[in-house]
Structures are given as C-alpha cells and as structure tokens.
Design a protein around this motif. Structure first.
Motif, mmCIF file in Angstrom:
data_model
loop_
_atom_site.group_PDB
_atom_site.id
_atom_site.type_symbol
_atom_site.label_atom_id
_atom_site.label_comp_id
_atom_site.label_asym_id
_atom_site.label_seq_id
_atom_site.Cartn_x
_atom_site.Cartn_y
_atom_site.Cartn_z
ATOM 1 N N HIS A 20 28.801 42.104 43.905
ATOM 2 C CA HIS A 20 27.545 41.514 44.337
ATOM 3 C C HIS A 20 27.622 40.001 44.192
ATOM 4 O O HIS A 20 28.569 39.457 43.622
ATOM 5 N N ALA A 21 26.652 39.308 44.700
ATOM 6 C CA ALA A 21 26.661 37.853 44.661
ATOM 7 C C ALA A 21 26.694 37.356 43.217
ATOM 8 O O ALA A 21 26.177 37.987 42.304
ATOM 9 N N GLY A 22 27.312 36.199 43.044
ATOM 10 C CA GLY A 22 27.391 35.616 41.717
ATOM 11 C C GLY A 22 28.827 35.472 41.270
ATOM 12 O O GLY A 22 29.776 35.637 42.048
ATOM 13 N N ALA A 23 29.000 35.145 40.000
ATOM 14 C CA ALA A 23 30.326 34.923 39.442
ATOM 15 C C ALA A 23 30.483 35.756 38.178
ATOM 16 O O ALA A 23 29.510 36.276 37.614
ATOM 17 N N PHE A 24 31.709 35.898 37.737
ATOM 18 C CA PHE A 24 31.963 36.600 36.483
ATOM 19 C C PHE A 24 31.418 35.784 35.315
ATOM 20 O O PHE A 24 31.324 34.561 35.377
ATOM 21 N N ASP A 25 31.093 36.468 34.234
ATOM 22 C CA ASP A 25 30.563 35.790 33.057
ATOM 23 C C ASP A 25 31.640 35.033 32.285
ATOM 24 O O ASP A 25 31.334 34.199 31.432
#
Length: 406
Positions: free
Chosen positions: A184-189
């Motif tokens: 999904h949209a976003g980046a890894f933590d």
C-alpha cells in the motif's frame, strides 16, 4: 606487440580497482576486458564500514561513495535487527547500497586516461621470470613485466599455466536478490532491516533489506541446492514464498510487493593450487572465492588489491625480474593471509550456525539471541547511546576527510 609494466586481465571489481590505483601511481598499466561497460551481475550490493576502511586505503573511496545509496540510519537508529520473529534491536547502520555493475563502472570511471583499456578477451598466456606474454582475441599481443589475473572463476588461462582450481564446498550458499515495496502507499518504518531465520530446517542464513537508489533491495541468503523446489517456488510467487519462509516477517514489513525480476546466484567455495609462479599474481575471486552470505567478498577484493598495489608491486619493481619468490611475498603477506583465513572460517561458521541441529549449535544460536537482545535493551535504555554517537561522529569525520586520507 604492446609493452607495459602491468597487464591486468579482467575488468571486474578487482581488476578495475588495481588499474585505477596503478594508473594514479604512474605505473604503466593496461586493463584487458571484453566489456566496454560492465554488464549487470549479481554480486556485492552494499558496502559496510569495514570494507570502506580498506577502500579508503586504496585512495578511491571519494570516487565510489557518490555512486552509493546511504541507508540513512547512522544517527536515528533505524537499522532494525530481528531474530526468531522478534525485533531485538534498532541500531545505527551506516551501510552503502550499490549494485555490483554500478560499483565496477564507478571504479572504472576512476581509472586515469593514462591506462589503456583493451576491449578484448585474453586467449593466450605465457609467463616467466622476466617478461610475460598475453595474446588477445583481437590479434593484439602484450608484453608485460607482471600479469595480474583478476578474471574471477574462469579457468581457461589458468589451465594454460598449470594453475588448478579446487572446489572445497560446492554450492556453499545461494543468494536471491530482488526489489520490494509496501503493498500500500507509504514507506517502510525502517531504513534497513536484517532478519534472521525462525527455524533451522529452513536452511536460511538471513534476509537483509537496504536501500539502493530509490528502491528497497532484498538479499536473501540460503543454504540449498540448485534443484531444490523452493527455488522454483520463489521465482513463481516470491511474496508468498518469502512469508512462508519467515511467517513473522509481515509484523515488521506489512504486506509487500516484489518489484522486477528475481536474480539467483549459487556460490561455490574454491581455492587455487599451483599459483606460486613467476610473473603472474592472482587477486580476488581469481585466487579464491568467498561466501556472499558471509559478506566479506568485497573486503577481500579491496584487501588483495590494496596490499598488491600499495606494497608489493612498488617493491617488486625496484629490482629486475619477476621470479616466483617475489610473487610469493604477496601470498605470504600476513594482512592478506589473515583476511583470507578469517573470511573462509566465517563462511563455514555462519553456515553451521544457521542450519546445524546439534546441541552445541542450538546453544550458540540461543546465546547469540540473548546477547543481541541485551544490546538492544541497553540501547533502548540509552546505556550505549553515547558510544553509538561517538562511533557515528568518528565515522562521519573519516568520510569527510577521505581526500586527505587518500
């Protein structure tokens, strides 16, 4: 016939590094390789602090670092370490991601114009105490005081001069490399992640995730054979196979999508025999291979070339001839010898630590888990934050002064 002081056969990392070092030192050098631009190849894909320390000694770090992708985790502690499905540490990272072909081509760009590049294949080799003769596929012949053999595992030229390659551990490990992104949209933590196996029967060393360019790169190290059905499965459905191998990985990554092709490379461990000859010296994988899972192959290459070009070739050229006793000084160099021995020992130790079922190895795995968990707990409590900060600032200062150190 073209005359030179050094003819380097092979334009991979070892050969290109040697050509750049010798060319900058004013030593007459010719680099021989059939590829004008080094093609994609699954090998080293990141550099750590130890490898950068050796690279600094070559004087070429300032030419290489701009081509890398820093993991960004030196100060913010976002290089995650997970074992047995548990996140046990968030430590300073400081690794530099770079695809192998990008690394080699960046090194080639550092070779001065004074070093001719012969875009051809070396097909003939004759060595002796005085001059060495190299025949190329384009009909050119080269006469050199010294031949540096840096063409990796190839055996054709070695056979011509009686050098044998002995495989000590066939298919010692397998590397699977691919890019991933969040489903999904976003980046890894995390900025980077190292994930160790959950079960020894899975025959896995570890999974490491790190940035290269704008992608999150995955290197999965396993101990299997090339006919293992698991390799077919990971090619067909990599995401499903990855989470089947590491069920708790999803806790840290969330759902992922594998982007682009999966590259798989088996690695044999081998050593050379009959290599102590006049007029020719072997470096990098031409001399002996290393295990990619152990992560010391690039350091081994840099160590070989740094010792050869900074120490031995200048000493050898102070007198005439290139007898076998001169060449032996390189193989007996305690710095080279020590690094080679440590790299080989760690390759076998890591394999046993990852897959052996006996009580001794199970205990070692458990103790390592406890020790790393304790380090992670201490870091969270701030007990080693000062040491991390000092180490980070020291390394940052070293990188800033690369030009002076070179």
């Amino acid at each position: 016939m073209t005359d030179t002081d050094v003819a380097i056969i092979g334009g991979g990392l070892a050969g290109s590094t040697a050509a750049a070092m010798l060319g900058r030192a004013g030593v007459g050098t010719i680099l021989i390789d059939p590829h004008p631009i080094y093609p994609p190849d699954l090998r080293c894909e990141k550099l750590d602090g130890g490898q950068l320390s050796i690279l600094c000694k070559t004087g070429l770090a300032d030419a290489i670092l701009p081509a890398t992708t820093f993991d960004g985790s030196t100060r913010d502690g976002k290089a995650w370490v997970a074992r047995f499905g548990h996140l046990i540490d968030k430590r300073p990272g400081g690794q530099y991601g770079i695809l192998y072909d990008d690394l080699v081509n960046a090194m080639r760009a550092a070779i001065p114009p004074s070093v001719p590049r012969m875009i051809a294949k070396a097909v003939g080799l004759t060595v002796g105490d005085d001059r060495q003769q190299v025949s190329l596929s384009n009909g050119t012949s080269i006469s050199a005081r010294l031949v540096v053999l840096a063409h990796g595992p190839s055996v054709a030229l070695k056979d011509q001069v009686g050098i044998q390659r002995t495989v000590t551990s066939p298919c010692h490990s397998i590397t699977a490399a691919f890019d991933i992104k969040p489903a999904h949209a976003g980046a890894f933590d995390f900025a980077a992640l190292t994930y160790y196996p959950e079960r020894t029967p899975d025959r896995m060393a570890y999974l490491t995730l790190f940035p290269i360019r704008t992608s999150m790169r995955a290197n999965l190290m396993v101990y299997r054979t090339m006919d293992d059905p698991w390799l077919r499965d990971i090619r067909r459905d990599p995401g499903r196979s990855l989470f089947a191998l590491m069920p708790n990985l999803r806790r840290l990554t969330g759902d992922i999508e594998v982007v682009g092709p999966i590259k798989i490379r088996p690695a044999d461990l081998y050593v050379s025999k009959g290599h102590r000859q006049a007029g020719i010296v072997l470096v990098g994988d031409a001399f002996a291979s290393s295990c990619p899972a152990a992560g010391n192959g690039t350091g081994k290459v840099f160590n070989d070339v740094e010792r050869l070009c900074n120490i031995h070739i200048p000493n050898w050229f102070m007198s005439s001839g290139m007898a076998a006793d001169k060449i032996a000084q390189f193989y007996d160099d305690p710095v080279k010898w020590g690094y080679d021995e440590a790299a080989a020992a760690f390759a076998y130790q890591l394999r046993s630590m990852s897959i052996e079922e006996g009580f001794t190895w199970s205990l070692q795995r458990y103790l390592r888990f406890i020790a790393r968990g304790a380090i992670g707990s201490a870091r969270r409590l701030g007990m080693i934050a000062i040491a991390d900060r000092v180490a980070s600032e020291e390394w940052t200062q070293r990188l800033r002064s690369l030009g002076d150190r070179a």
